[in-house]
Design a protein around this motif. Sequence first.
Motif, mmCIF file in Angstrom:
data_model
loop_
_atom_site.group_PDB
_atom_site.id
_atom_site.type_symbol
_atom_site.label_atom_id
_atom_site.label_comp_id
_atom_site.label_asym_id
_atom_site.label_seq_id
_atom_site.Cartn_x
_atom_site.Cartn_y
_atom_site.Cartn_z
ATOM 1 N N LEU A 1 -4.055 5.170 -3.270
ATOM 2 C CA LEU A 1 -3.623 4.022 -4.312
ATOM 3 C C LEU A 1 -3.868 4.248 -5.753
ATOM 4 N N LEU B 1 0.611 -1.150 -0.193
ATOM 5 C CA LEU B 1 -0.084 0.014 0.208
ATOM 6 C C LEU B 1 0.961 1.139 0.099
ATOM 7 N N LEU B 2 1.901 1.075 0.801
ATOM 8 C CA LEU B 2 2.894 2.377 1.028
ATOM 9 C C LEU B 2 3.899 2.277 -0.102
ATOM 10 N N LYS B 3 4.151 1.562 -0.965
ATOM 11 C CA LYS B 3 5.402 1.361 -1.699
ATOM 12 C C LYS B 3 5.647 2.598 -2.077
ATOM 13 N N GLY B 4 4.982 3.739 -2.585
ATOM 14 C CA GLY B 4 5.420 4.672 -3.174
ATOM 15 C C GLY B 4 5.363 5.990 -2.044
ATOM 16 N N SER B 5 5.400 5.685 -1.028
ATOM 17 C CA SER B 5 5.372 6.703 -0.017
ATOM 18 C C SER B 5 6.666 6.896 0.626
ATOM 19 N N MET C 1 10.739 15.923 12.528
ATOM 20 C CA MET C 1 9.423 15.201 12.993
ATOM 21 C C MET C 1 9.411 14.577 14.267
ATOM 22 N N PHE D 1 -3.471 15.583 7.266
ATOM 23 C CA PHE D 1 -2.513 15.000 6.386
ATOM 24 C C PHE D 1 -3.146 14.377 5.334
ATOM 25 N N ASP E 1 9.511 9.187 3.452
ATOM 26 C CA ASP E 1 9.636 10.191 4.535
ATOM 27 C C ASP E 1 8.321 10.499 5.254
ATOM 28 N N ALA E 2 7.790 11.633 5.169
ATOM 29 C CA ALA E 2 6.672 11.889 5.903
ATOM 30 C C ALA E 2 5.368 11.182 5.276
ATOM 31 N N TYR E 3 5.371 10.916 4.117
ATOM 32 C CA TYR E 3 4.371 10.323 3.456
ATOM 33 C C TYR E 3 4.261 8.807 4.012
ATOM 34 N N GLY F 1 1.165 8.004 6.742
ATOM 35 C CA GLY F 1 0.525 6.974 6.034
ATOM 36 C C GLY F 1 0.364 5.732 6.782
ATOM 37 N N GLN G 1 -0.702 6.273 -6.676
ATOM 38 C CA GLN G 1 0.368 5.355 -6.729
ATOM 39 C C GLN G 1 0.278 4.530 -8.246
#
Lengths: 325, 290, 235
Positions: free
Chosen positions: B275, A111-115, B95, B226, A117-119, A123, B278
Amino acid sequence: MNGPISSRPIFSANAGLIGGILLVGALALSAVLLPVDRRLPMEICLVLAMAQGWNLLCGYTGLLSFGHQAFIGVGAYTLFLVVNTLGISPFLGLAFSAVVSAAVAVVIALLLKGSRDAYFSIGIWVLADCLRLLVGQWDFVGSSQGMVLNAPDIDPATFGDAVFWAALALVLVTQFAIFGLLRTRFGLGLMAIRDNETAAASVGIAPGRSRVIAFVASAVICAVAGAIYYLSVLYVDPAGAFDIDWQIRILFIVIVGGAGTLEGPLIGTAIYFLLREFLQDHGGLFLIVQGAIAALTMLFAPQGLWGLIQARTGWQLFPTKWVTQ
Amino acid sequence: MSFLPTILNGLMVGGLYGLFGLGLAFAFGIMRIVNIAHGEFIVLGAYIGASLLSVTHMPLPVVIALVAVVTFGLGWALQTVMLNRMIGPNPVPAMVATMGLSIIIRNALVEYYGADIRAIDIGPLQDEGVSIFGTSIGVLPIIIFCTAVLLFVLMHLLLTRTTLGRAFRAAADDFEILETLGFNRKRVYAIAMGLAVTLSAIAGLLLAIRSSYSPYSGVERLLISFEVVIIGGIGSLRGSFLAGLFLGVVQLIGLRINPNSGPLFGHLAFFLILLAQQANLPGLFIRRRT
Amino acid sequence: MTLLELEHVDVFYRDLQATFDVSLKVDEGETVAIIGANGAGKSTLLRAMIGLTQCRNGRIRLAGEDVTRLRCDLLARRGVALVPEGRRLFSSLTVEENLLLAMARARKGPWTLGRVYELFPAMKEFRSHRASDLSGGQQQMVAISRALLTNPRVLLCDELSLGLAPKVISEIYACFDGIRKEGVSIVLVEQDTVRARSASDRLYCLLKGKVRLAARSSTVTPDAIRDAYFGETHA
């Protein structure tokens, strides 16, 4: 720090042994000194294991997760579910916690493969919050009321000890498995990615795959530790198991002790529990002090306490660094 | 039962969500700082406002102005004392530090005000309603929504018409060159953080007037902020506004369907969009630059 | 009168020393070229002159005042301006917004919006375009105008010709006479030695971070420049 990089790391088996002996000794001592009530040493073991698992991710791949409470909750709920429905031994149930949390971690990684740092950080926090809310809606596990472990064959006389030994085993396996892992090519690759992703990729290290492996490993460790913790109290509820406070605890320990070192979480855990023992009568103050120490650490010693000590002395109890001569 | 009132109410809450996101995106776009204490500043705005209202009985606009001044100072101080020392390619220190700050603020609020859920009572206006499209809508939510829109318009004017606004946008592009034109980078950053915190705190106060809040509301509001940023994109006022409206509507419809779901539906909608992004589909509100 | 003076300056780029014991000076109204090969330390030296990089050793003086430790924005307000390598316009701002921003903290002086549009009449046509939509030559006009609008005493120009067509480079250099008339000093960093020599009063040649040659542009021979540039010696 000028000079050529030596062709071999200056770490000998001896140095690792020192750290190991110190750790085992300290844990054994605490077990002996507190023979009656082993809840605190158990908790120390579990929190340390969680911190080391999270540190593998944050300290060695640079992925700052604010959502590892998700795995603590998943681990605990998996255990309670399989024990209550299949009637198996709780300690066998821990294996289910590990497998299910690994699967959940893989899904989250997708799900988070493209996220980055902060993302990634937030996320995964949102995902953990989703899980908390979903479990809180699920009647089969008691929704927001939580559920009790239904294990009739538990012997109250030995159960506390058994859980403690499980926690101790987990933390030792975690500490030495991560230590061993970091000394392999894979560990070197992780550190290389953290320090310079582009350069690491150019010499054939796959950043994505290494990160996923570290992520899944950290998730499994947190899940098993969480499962053991809720096993010890025989009760789990979504507000507790998916509580961001777990994450704050882990973050505090790793950051204050020193992320990216195996010694840091040890120091951080010691500081955390000392602080808690001193301030336990002032719940709010304890949390405020915790927040203040975390912020001040970032201001004045971003490498953490062990980072400071290491910079001064060059000590490594669990040597994983290739040192320049 | 018609969903129309739910949708209208969702739009009106959504204007405030848009402001939450705008504050977070502002700091992130200009300074690359993710302020984890953002949600706590939103809640802090509500507490400061509520205290001023109950102690001084000043009219609401005056209270909002005072909250703006106080929270601007807080944001300024946060940047000057702490975050300006953590500027750099590594986002982790800022952060973690703001995470620490969020714990401090949250628990200080618990210590001082208690952990109970509160609501702000501003008198008879609360109960007045008007009829729109055959459904009754509160006057207060409409006023609050208009305030949110006004703040968006003011921000737009600030960013496009003033030197300060141009400096913000330039700092996001290339802060070194901005320095060579005689701008003090740290001061620009401090003003930006002050504004980001102010926007969020005012929105937090407005939200507290039309719903409830507690010291623990900060986490949920940070996550909403966010989500607005991801859906709407960074550096786009319109994107933030529309994303806020979208999340507001989704959330209120979700609560109509299942009153115990909390922010769950908002989270799920957010993940669907994440999603889609992405998968390199165009975002809902932003055209992705390739 | 000396306007900008560097004495025994060592500047580091991260942990690498980029310049060694560099001393040079720029007189008021003078155009000085700094030439050298790639990696000779030219750009790092310019960064030090405007305070974007602090020099580790040595002194920098502006009109007699010690400005060695001064922050970049304060140096800018004392009259140092930079036309950076690669132009570095604010890409999300329009051309005119780029220029307006430069005027906001400007010193008093001859340069106004009207004057820079006079200098580059073509710029008027794309004043409302986004900076990211311009060609290289157009960007360079905006970058020079932006620096001029701060009304500098010394204008630092880093690799003006980089990536531009020869015809465009000539146009850009042609405008320098107009700039010099206002009495501003100019420091030109260039790899193109011919262009640098013809446009300057004096030149310094850097080799591996050290000054190898300091000479009047009108009297220095191409051979001397070549030797300093490549570090060859006719022994």
